[in-house]
Design an enzyme around this catalytic site. Sequence first.
Site, PDB file in Angstrom:
ATOM      1  N   GLU A 183     -10.269  59.629  98.624  1.00 17.10           N
ATOM      2  CA  GLU A 183     -10.271  58.207  98.256  1.00 17.10           C
ATOM      3  C   GLU A 183     -10.654  57.359  99.459  1.00 17.10           C
ATOM      4  O   GLU A 183     -11.399  56.374  99.331  1.00 17.10           O
ATOM      5  CB  GLU A 183      -8.885  57.804  97.744  1.00 17.10           C
ATOM      6  CG  GLU A 183      -8.837  56.353  97.261  1.00 17.10           C
ATOM      7  CD  GLU A 183      -7.481  55.954  96.730  1.00 17.10           C
ATOM      8  OE1 GLU A 183      -7.376  54.834  96.208  1.00 17.10           O
ATOM      9  OE2 GLU A 183      -6.532  56.745  96.853  1.00 17.10           O
ATOM     10  N   ASP A 237     -21.075  60.181  98.457  1.00 17.23           N
ATOM     11  CA  ASP A 237     -22.083  59.546  97.608  1.00 17.23           C
ATOM     12  C   ASP A 237     -22.902  58.584  98.463  1.00 17.23           C
ATOM     13  O   ASP A 237     -22.782  57.368  98.371  1.00 17.23           O
ATOM     14  CB  ASP A 237     -21.400  58.802  96.454  1.00 17.23           C
ATOM     15  CG  ASP A 237     -22.405  58.276  95.441  1.00 17.23           C
ATOM     16  OD1 ASP A 237     -23.431  58.945  95.234  1.00 17.23           O
ATOM     17  OD2 ASP A 237     -22.174  57.194  94.872  1.00 17.23           O
ATOM     18  N   HIS A 269      -9.865  60.190  87.376  1.00 21.90           N
ATOM     19  CA  HIS A 269      -9.259  60.135  88.706  1.00 21.90           C
ATOM     20  C   HIS A 269     -10.236  60.850  89.649  1.00 21.90           C
ATOM     21  O   HIS A 269     -10.194  62.075  89.804  1.00 21.90           O
ATOM     22  CB  HIS A 269      -7.900  60.831  88.724  1.00 21.90           C
ATOM     23  CG  HIS A 269      -6.900  60.215  87.794  1.00 21.90           C
ATOM     24  ND1 HIS A 269      -6.230  59.041  88.087  1.00 21.90           N
ATOM     25  CD2 HIS A 269      -6.461  60.592  86.566  1.00 21.90           C
ATOM     26  CE1 HIS A 269      -5.418  58.727  87.089  1.00 21.90           C
ATOM     27  NE2 HIS A 269      -5.542  59.663  86.151  1.00 21.90           N
TER      28      HIS A 269
END
Length: 773
Positions: free
Chosen positions: A460, A517, A739
């Site tokens: 995250e 990404d 998630h």
Amino acid sequence: MSEADPVPSPAAPPAVDERKGKDKEPEREKLPPIVSAGASATAGLDRGSKGQISTFSSSVSTVSQKQEATENRSSPTHPAFPNIKNVRDLPPISLDVRQKQRISTDASSSEIKAAVPAESTLPIQPKTMKDFQEDVEKAKSSGDWKAVHDFYLTTFDSFPELNAAFKKDATTSFNTIEDSGINAKFVNAVYDALLNTPQDIQKTVLKGIINSLLREWKGPRTKDDLRAYFILLQNPQFNNTSTYVIYAHLLRQIAALVEADHHFLVHWVKKLSQKRFKQLVERLLQFISLRLFPAKPEEFPPLTKCSWWIPSASKVLALLNTANNLVHPPLIPYTDFYNSTLDHIDLMEEYHTWQSFGNSHRFSFCQYPFVISIAAKKIIIQRDSEQQMISIARQSLVDKVSRRQRPDMNMLFLNMKVRRTHLVSDSLDELTRKRADLKKKLKVTFVGEAGLDMGGLTKEWFLLLIRQIFHPDYGMFTYHKDSHCHWFSSFKCDNYSEFRLVGILMGLAVYNSITLDIRFPPCCYKKLLSPPIVPSDQNTPVGICSVTTDDLSQIMPELAHGLSELLSYEGNVEEDFYSTFQVFQEEFGIIKSYNLKPGGEKIPVTNQNRKEYVQLYIDFLLNKSIYKQFAAFYYGFHSVCASNALMLLRPEEVEILVCGSPELDMHALQRSTQYDGYAKTDSTIRYFWDVVLGFPLDLQKKLLHFTTGSDRVPVGGMADLNFKISKNETSTNWLPVAHTCFNQLCLPPYKSKKDLKQKLIIGISNSEGFGLE
């Protein structure tokens, strides 16, 4: 005769004879050479013992004599080969090949202006390709193969006969790299017909090759010799393991040629058709695989007596790889050189051998990184990273104990404590303070939030930080819509530490096996490996590489197209374009000008100097204008990933390690998916996979991005995603939830395939950013 004569470095691409005069370092694959003048038998191209010569000479005395043509009326059968066990005793090569300075193969002229042995007078070969093909057709219909047998007997009897048969003009020397002088169509026709001829013809060819190798093993090479090697290398009989002993000796002689001769072979090989070139590569890869893991070990000599087989094949494979890299686009993808068999050997032993014996006599596959798959390279990098992590953590522990302080388990990790509201500044501060801990295992804590980082918080942190740093409003990177990629902003600033942070992030991602990404163009990764090891001299430029319009087109396709148009413009460039060697850029609303060369504002662009203008313009955009930004990024990445393992990687492979592979295999994802609350036989799950497998590629990528934060696949494939589908006990009117930190999709128990498809498409098509909860 020595036990092992020196050979050219197998690590570097073949180079032009140093008499050419220029010293240009190759742009890629500057790996440390392994074989030196004191090479031992394990170096690979060892020469055997003197006693072997007489053994072989006596065993093939009947082969050495010219065989009389005999009529054979048998029908073509499956390929069969002579008893060649004793061929392993071919005499050692006595060439004294000294390692030369490496010069880029594509930086030389089309002709080597060096003294070469005079070409011998070739025998007369009256057969043409049409004559040969007519003889083959007659033999097939009549069963009389005498004429065909005579042709093969004569042609493969010696190197001069090979040249007489296949050279386009026996009176022309053909001493240029651009033209081998070989009638390629005739060679292909002869080899295509060979495997369908009777057994005795196939045996005759192999015996002739043995004779040729015996006869040609010493003395300087002529261009006719090189042509003969080039022709013999294409022989399809070498697909059969029973011919491997002969094949190995052919490869050894080719591998031991001087670099100038390798230069010719490289440029001749690149002119082969894609089909023929790929056959050569696959044949060599198969040869290496079967020598490593033979299906029938008794077929081959003991490994201790032929330790040079694999190094010889690898060296020749390096010539083919160099040839492939000289062609744009390449004849075959670089991945076609991967040898998956190497995934099953002790890669770390290969890596440590390569590191420990850089310029010594020990062979390692790491000298030839193009044959090591990206999956195998990832294993090497991960284990190298783990060993560095353990070493640094152990040192921290020892230091603590030596000061009689109580050890704290947190000292074994790179612990990041950041606030969500100050994510970039806190991350930068933490990484700056803990610069010595960058090679420890990463653990992230968000201030004010309870939670143990089992991998989810780390992912995250990466996702949120990348999302914020690459936002257009942040100003560090410019997003180019035409190419769908980011590039460094050329705006000048007082502090480039945030670019260093992005480099550290990429390094940590590779180090901790996190897929990011990020959308950088391939040129970025080429610059990141320029050089692959950080130079000790701080004044040495980093991140500078040669760039072309192809590199620019991957970032700014319209500008690249315009520059290409300028290069091909047939009118008067100076009068029609009215440009100078000066470019303009807008920075914070102010137009600034930059000279591409001293006095550039006064130098008009003309038909004569437009190539220089275009090259300088591209170099300015991709190198000079962003030098400080990219240098900070470069040092950030290498502060984490400083390892010799990086020297094994191509730029494309670095991109795959950082961002993952674009190749999706949804069937593989289905096989590896885990379920929580569902069974794979439940109707909802069956509906889900029916829908997903029927999606077009763009929707499959959106689904992957929705659930994992990236539309790319880790190096290890879909199985490495640890993808999970959980049952969401909510109303079926709700959309699916993801998630991304855990690669988890929460799916309500939809009752119909139509309802599931509709809700899933809405969910994956309208999620903003990373779809984080």
